[in-house]
Design an enzyme around this catalytic site. Structure first.
Site, mmCIF file in Angstrom:
data_model
loop_
_atom_site.group_PDB
_atom_site.id
_atom_site.type_symbol
_atom_site.label_atom_id
_atom_site.label_comp_id
_atom_site.label_asym_id
_atom_site.label_seq_id
_atom_site.Cartn_x
_atom_site.Cartn_y
_atom_site.Cartn_z
ATOM 1 N N GLU A 1 9.546 -0.581 2.377
ATOM 2 C CA GLU A 1 9.727 -2.023 2.221
ATOM 3 C C GLU A 1 10.757 -2.413 1.175
ATOM 4 O O GLU A 1 10.409 -3.018 0.146
ATOM 5 C CB GLU A 1 8.384 -2.681 1.871
ATOM 6 C CG GLU A 1 7.309 -2.482 2.910
ATOM 7 C CD GLU A 1 6.079 -3.372 2.668
ATOM 8 O OE1 GLU A 1 6.050 -4.096 1.665
ATOM 9 O OE2 GLU A 1 5.167 -3.344 3.503
ATOM 10 N N GLU B 1 2.239 0.627 8.384
ATOM 11 C CA GLU B 1 1.176 -0.091 7.670
ATOM 12 C C GLU B 1 0.741 -1.275 8.505
ATOM 13 O O GLU B 1 1.569 -2.000 9.069
ATOM 14 C CB GLU B 1 1.652 -0.660 6.319
ATOM 15 C CG GLU B 1 1.751 0.339 5.219
ATOM 16 C CD GLU B 1 2.209 -0.275 3.893
ATOM 17 O OE1 GLU B 1 1.900 -1.464 3.629
ATOM 18 O OE2 GLU B 1 2.880 0.438 3.146
HETATM 19 C C1 FCB Z 1 2.620 -3.630 1.481
HETATM 20 C C2 FCB Z 1 2.811 -2.435 0.582
HETATM 21 C C3 FCB Z 1 1.565 -1.657 0.305
HETATM 22 C C4 FCB Z 1 0.342 -2.547 0.175
HETATM 23 C C5 FCB Z 1 0.268 -3.548 1.299
HETATM 24 C C6 FCB Z 1 -0.928 -4.448 1.253
HETATM 25 O O1 FCB Z 1 3.589 -4.580 1.213
HETATM 26 O O2 FCB Z 1 3.761 -1.545 1.121
HETATM 27 O O3 FCB Z 1 1.806 -0.858 -0.824
HETATM 28 O O4 FCB Z 1 0.294 -3.107 -1.074
HETATM 29 O O5 FCB Z 1 1.422 -4.322 1.336
#
Ligand code: FCB
Length: 457
Positions: free
Chosen positions: A171, A359
């Site tokens: 990210e 994620e």
């Molecule tokens: C993302 C991050 C991760 C976590 C989630 C909830 O932005 O990559 O580390 O904090 O959000």
């Protein structure tokens, strides 16, 4: 409740189900075996930056409990583990001496994964920049990109023979805009010029890192993890539709365009290009090397309207209200259709390689009651979003895997420990782990894979 066994039929036999974490969020042991501070150690110890001034000194104590944590992952039946490596354990000052003891930790961790038959998906940078590099400007300095390339080489030389995949960055939107423009994440800067420097040098660092990986460990599939935003217009007025396109350029395009097209987006460049650092002759070529895969982190859509303020800075947007009434405990709108339209839109705009959802998950803060955690809303979130992933596969998009965020509750950055994303509950006083209702459901699904006539290698 949806039967996970029936749900499994919607995914191909070789689909990878995994769980994800990140070094600073779980490891703790912040001073152990030669680790030096990262920008997050410094930031979390400043007043007013992180909720309750929580820090990463102990976190989930994973640095000491890694074996039982790997046993837990194994017991959950998942086939992949996405974790990140802490740069300040490996090259504690960012440049200079290499810390063998830090490498030994990841060596043991990766061997531990192999021994349990779990695939190792590594991220090289999940935001814990060695603090010493701030002396030169951190990500606003070109030299940091070269320091990152060298750190990549150290990792690949020692661990590259056992990694199933590697991502350069997690990210960059967060480590660039959220950290240097919005001031929410470390180092907490609020400055467009600084952020534009961090942007280009992060992109360059990605490219230099890809070069190093290809040179040292050409067989390891290399990718980049992006939290692409589905930028949805707040209304169907022409002004809001134009605002959504500008938001796309600013929030997605500045990462996707250089990496997948070898250029920065045109409107962004004409608005802000003069404030960017010098783009050297080969930079865009280095940044746009072909990747083997990319990772999408998705939680919630981004809704925007045109900012009517005269002279508003690009992208000149303001937030628009949510459409769905459901939100998680961190206040993020739950809206699964945006995951579908986002993936479709990105494959329409760019020539993208295969995709892993690296994620996805939800924040709900239920505690343990009578030995169990009833987090039905999180389970519902997973069902809804995984169902979209299954639809995307059906529509022919190359979705190869899915990592739940997160294996366990952990240090949620500026929110500290108060926001919980785990499939497994962590009691921070005792470090006891309790698999939540959602975790049990997810394991039942994941344990079905690999399945059918698919034979793993
Ligand atoms: C993302 C991050 C991760 C976590 C989630 C909830 O932005 O990559 O580390 O904090 O959000």
């Amino acid at each position: 409740m949806i039967d996970p066994k029936l749900f499994a039929d919607r995914f191909p036999g070789d689909f990878l189900f995994g769980v994800a974490t990140a070094s600073f969020q779980i490891e703790g042991a912040s001073k152990a075996d030669g680790r030096k501070p990262s920008i997050w150690d410094a930031f979390s110890n400043m007043p007013g930056r992180v909720f309750g001034r929580h820090n990463g000194d102990v976190a989930c104590d994973h640095y000491n409990r890694w074996e039982s944590d790997l046993d837990l992952i194994k017991a959950m039946g998942v086939t992949g583990y996405r974790f990140s490596i802490a740069w300040p354990r490996i090259v504690p000052e960012g440049t200079g001496p290499i810390n063998e003891a830090g490498l030994d930790f990841y060596d043991r961790l990766i061997d531990g994964l192999k021994a349990r038959g779990i695939k190792a998906y590594t991220t090289l940078y999940h935001w814990d920049l060695p603090l010493a590099l701030m002396g030169d400007g951190g990500w606003t300095a070109r030299s940091t990109a070269y320091a990152f390339q060298r750190y990549t080489k150290v990792i690949m030389e020692r661990l590259g023979d056992r990694l199933d995949a590697v991502a350069t960055f997690n990210e960059p939107w967060c480590s660039v805009w959220l950290s240097h423009l919005y001031g929410i994440h470390a180092p907490g800067e609020r400055n467009m010029d600084a952020a534009l420097h961090a942007l280009h040098y992060t992109n360059l660092a990605h490219g230099l890192s890809v070069q190093a990986i290809r040179e040292i460990a050409p067989n390891v599939p290399v990718g980049l993890v992006l939290n692409a935003h589905e930028t949805l217009p707040g209304s169907d007025s022409a002004a809001d539709i134009a605002a959504a396109e500008r938001a796309h350029q600013f929030h997605n395009g500045v990462f996707f365009d250089p990496v997948f097209k070898g250029e920065y987006p045109a409107d962004f460049l004409s608005a802000l290009g003069s404030r960017m650092p010098k783009i050297e002759e080969n930079d865009l070529e280095i940044i746009s090397q072909k990747l083997d895969w990319w990772g999408l982190n998705y939680y919630t859509p981004m809704r925007v309207s045109d900012d009517p303020a005269p002279g508003a800075e690009f992208p000149a947007t303001i937030g628009a209200p949510p459409v769905s009434k459901v939100q998680t405990d961190i206040g993020w709108e739950v809206y699964a259709p945006a995951l579908k339209s986002l993936v479709a839109r990105l494959y329409g705009r760019y020539e993208l390689p295969v995709c892993y959802i690296t994620e996805n998950g939800a924040c709900y803060n239920m505690e343990v009651e009578n030995g169990a955690v009833d987090d039905q809303p999180r389970l519902d979130y997973y069902v809804e979003h995984l169902s979209v992933v299954a639809d995307l596969i059906q529509d022919g998009y190359p979705m190869h895997g899915y990592f739940a965020w997160s294996l366990m509750d952990n240090f949620e950055w500026a929110e500290g420990y108060r926001m919980r994303f785990g499939l497994v509950h962590v009691d921070y006083d005792t470090q006891v782990r309790t698999v939540k209702k959602s975790g049990k459901w997810y394991s039942a699904l994941a344990a079905e894979f690999p399945k059918g006539n698919f034979k793993p290698d």
